[in-house]
Write an enzyme that holds these catalytic residues in place. Structure first.
Site, PDB file in Angstrom:
ATOM      1  N   ASP A  51     -87.936  75.924  43.700  1.00  0.00           N
ATOM      2  CA  ASP A  51     -88.105  75.728  42.249  1.00  0.00           C
ATOM      3  C   ASP A  51     -87.022  76.499  41.493  1.00  0.00           C
ATOM      4  O   ASP A  51     -86.947  76.439  40.271  1.00  0.00           O
ATOM      5  CB  ASP A  51     -89.519  76.098  41.782  1.00  0.00           C
ATOM      6  CG  ASP A  51     -89.892  77.530  42.083  1.00  0.00           C
ATOM      7  OD1 ASP A  51     -89.086  78.240  42.725  1.00  0.00           O
ATOM      8  OD2 ASP A  51     -90.994  77.955  41.671  1.00  0.00           O
ATOM      9  N   SER A  52     -86.144  77.201  42.245  1.00  0.00           N
ATOM     10  CA  SER A  52     -84.934  77.765  41.637  1.00  0.00           C
ATOM     11  C   SER A  52     -84.064  76.643  41.070  1.00  0.00           C
ATOM     12  O   SER A  52     -83.116  76.908  40.322  1.00  0.00           O
ATOM     13  CB  SER A  52     -84.147  78.598  42.660  1.00  0.00           C
ATOM     14  OG  SER A  52     -83.959  77.867  43.852  1.00  0.00           O
ATOM     15  N   ASP A  90     -90.963  73.636  47.226  1.00  0.00           N
ATOM     16  CA  ASP A  90     -91.803  74.525  46.416  1.00  0.00           C
ATOM     17  C   ASP A  90     -92.781  73.724  45.569  1.00  0.00           C
ATOM     18  O   ASP A  90     -92.365  72.787  44.859  1.00  0.00           O
ATOM     19  CB  ASP A  90     -90.924  75.335  45.445  1.00  0.00           C
ATOM     20  CG  ASP A  90     -90.513  76.670  46.023  1.00  0.00           C
ATOM     21  OD1 ASP A  90     -91.225  77.187  46.903  1.00  0.00           O
ATOM     22  OD2 ASP A  90     -89.473  77.198  45.586  1.00  0.00           O
ATOM     23  N   LYS A 120     -94.182  74.978  49.983  1.00  0.00           N
ATOM     24  CA  LYS A 120     -94.219  76.451  49.884  1.00  0.00           C
ATOM     25  C   LYS A 120     -94.967  76.834  48.607  1.00  0.00           C
ATOM     26  O   LYS A 120     -94.773  76.196  47.560  1.00  0.00           O
ATOM     27  CB  LYS A 120     -92.783  77.020  49.863  1.00  0.00           C
ATOM     28  CG  LYS A 120     -92.741  78.535  49.607  1.00  0.00           C
ATOM     29  CD  LYS A 120     -91.414  79.159  50.012  1.00  0.00           C
ATOM     30  CE  LYS A 120     -90.307  79.072  48.984  1.00  0.00           C
ATOM     31  NZ  LYS A 120     -90.586  79.726  47.700  1.00  0.00           N
ATOM     32  N   GLU A 122     -96.335  80.360  46.239  1.00  0.00           N
ATOM     33  CA  GLU A 122     -96.199  81.803  46.006  1.00  0.00           C
ATOM     34  C   GLU A 122     -97.572  82.445  45.866  1.00  0.00           C
ATOM     35  O   GLU A 122     -98.413  81.952  45.113  1.00  0.00           O
ATOM     36  CB  GLU A 122     -95.405  82.061  44.715  1.00  0.00           C
ATOM     37  CG  GLU A 122     -93.961  81.615  44.801  1.00  0.00           C
ATOM     38  CD  GLU A 122     -93.169  81.936  43.532  1.00  0.00           C
ATOM     39  OE1 GLU A 122     -93.698  82.619  42.627  1.00  0.00           O
ATOM     40  OE2 GLU A 122     -92.014  81.486  43.450  1.00  0.00           O
ATOM     41  N   GLU A 189     -89.512  88.180  49.675  1.00  0.00           N
ATOM     42  CA  GLU A 189     -88.402  88.282  48.718  1.00  0.00           C
ATOM     43  C   GLU A 189     -88.332  89.687  48.126  1.00  0.00           C
ATOM     44  O   GLU A 189     -89.325  90.214  47.594  1.00  0.00           O
ATOM     45  CB  GLU A 189     -88.583  87.229  47.610  1.00  0.00           C
ATOM     46  CG  GLU A 189     -87.454  87.294  46.578  1.00  0.00           C
ATOM     47  CD  GLU A 189     -87.330  86.054  45.706  1.00  0.00           C
ATOM     48  OE1 GLU A 189     -88.085  85.077  45.896  1.00  0.00           O
ATOM     49  OE2 GLU A 189     -86.454  86.074  44.821  1.00  0.00           O
TER      50      GLU A 189
END
Ligand code: KIV
Length: 271
Positions: A51-52, A90, A120, A122, A189
């Site tokens: 999602d970057s 993401d 993925k 978070e 991270e």
């Protein structure tokens, strides 16, 4: 390559075997077909449609604005290029935090509409139910702990996470929760290298680090950062493997100069 050559795709089982053998895992982001083709053909194990993309592709300050539809668009483009890498996507902010049903629906949409191989998410214990429900539907899940950019407004800063004992303890508990929930790997991270080493030692599943030191089972970087396209971003953990910013800037300058000077197109560049 002969026409009979079978290209073997990386699977979640491959990653497990790599960890058992002590072989490192390589992961890079891609958000579009052209970049993913280069990254895949160069031999990466995992392509992360991160999602970057919200920062790198759309110019937002955070990862929060990107939508599920936009992630699916990026993911489908990457999947069309990836012949041998495992493609992980993401789930964006707001598409899974509500409840496990919402999380499952989002994951199913990613898998159905993009053709990706895994998602993925978070977070730790607070999303364990969602992770279990997604995995029950047959969708592999990668976890993500430490600096979790979707929670940036809760922390207010992108500095190193889990430097203090309580936070470090919570992270060590969370990695076990995620492994027991069924995750096939966990991104760590921006945490201290010794903490990432301990987490990696306690887990059967692989850890993939970004700013988490050399003891993780694998490493991930944002492709635009390691290619040196994104000039202003130079955190300590980033190794820049090329200066594409300079190469591309010079190419554009040469093109502008050739067009303005009338030397492009020449005799052989016309019909
Ligand atoms: O979105 C992303 O690119 C990521 C990596 C930094 C791990 O989550």
């Amino acid at each position: 390559m002969s026409v009979n050559t079978v290209i073997k795709r990386t699977t979640t089982n491959t990653l497990h075997t790599l960890k058992q053998r002590g072989e490192k895992i390589s992961m890079l982001t891609s958000y579009d077909y052209s970049m993913a083709k280069i990254v895949d053909e160069a031999g990466i194990d995992i392509i992360l449609v991160g999602d970057s993309a919200s920062n790198v592709m759309a110019g937002h300050e955070t990862t929060l604005p990107i939508t599920l539809d936009q992630m699916i668009y990026h993911a489908a483009s990457v999947v069309r290029a990836a012949k041998r890498s495992l493609v992980v996507v993401d789930l964006p902010f707001g598409s899974y935090q509500g409840n496990s049903k919402e999380a499952l629906n989002s994951a199913v949409r990613v898998m159905k509409e993009s053709g990706a191989h895994a998602v993925k998410l978070e977070g730790g214990e607070e999303i364990a139910d969602s992770i279990k429900r997604i995995i029950t539907a047959g969708i592999p899940v990668m976890g993500h702990l430490g600096l979790t950019p979707q929670s940036i407004h809760k922390f207010g800063t992108y500095t190193v996470r889990a430097k203090h004992e309580l936070e470090a303890e919570k992270l060590l508990q969370d990695v076990i929760v995620l492994e027991e929930a069924g995750c096939f790997a966990i991104v760590l991270e921006k945490i201290p290298a010794v903490l990432a080493e301990e987490a990696t030692r306690r887990l059967v599943i692989p850890t993939i680090g970004i700013g988490a030191g050399p003891h993780c089972d694998g490493q991930v970087l944002v492709a635009q950062d390691m290619f040196g396209i994104n000039k202003g971003f130079k955190p300590r953990f980033l190794r820049q493997y090329a200066d594409l910013h300079e190469i591309m800037t010079n190419a554009v300058k040469s093109y502008v100069s050739d067009v303005k000077g009338g030397s492009f197109p020449n005799e052989s560049e016309q019909y």
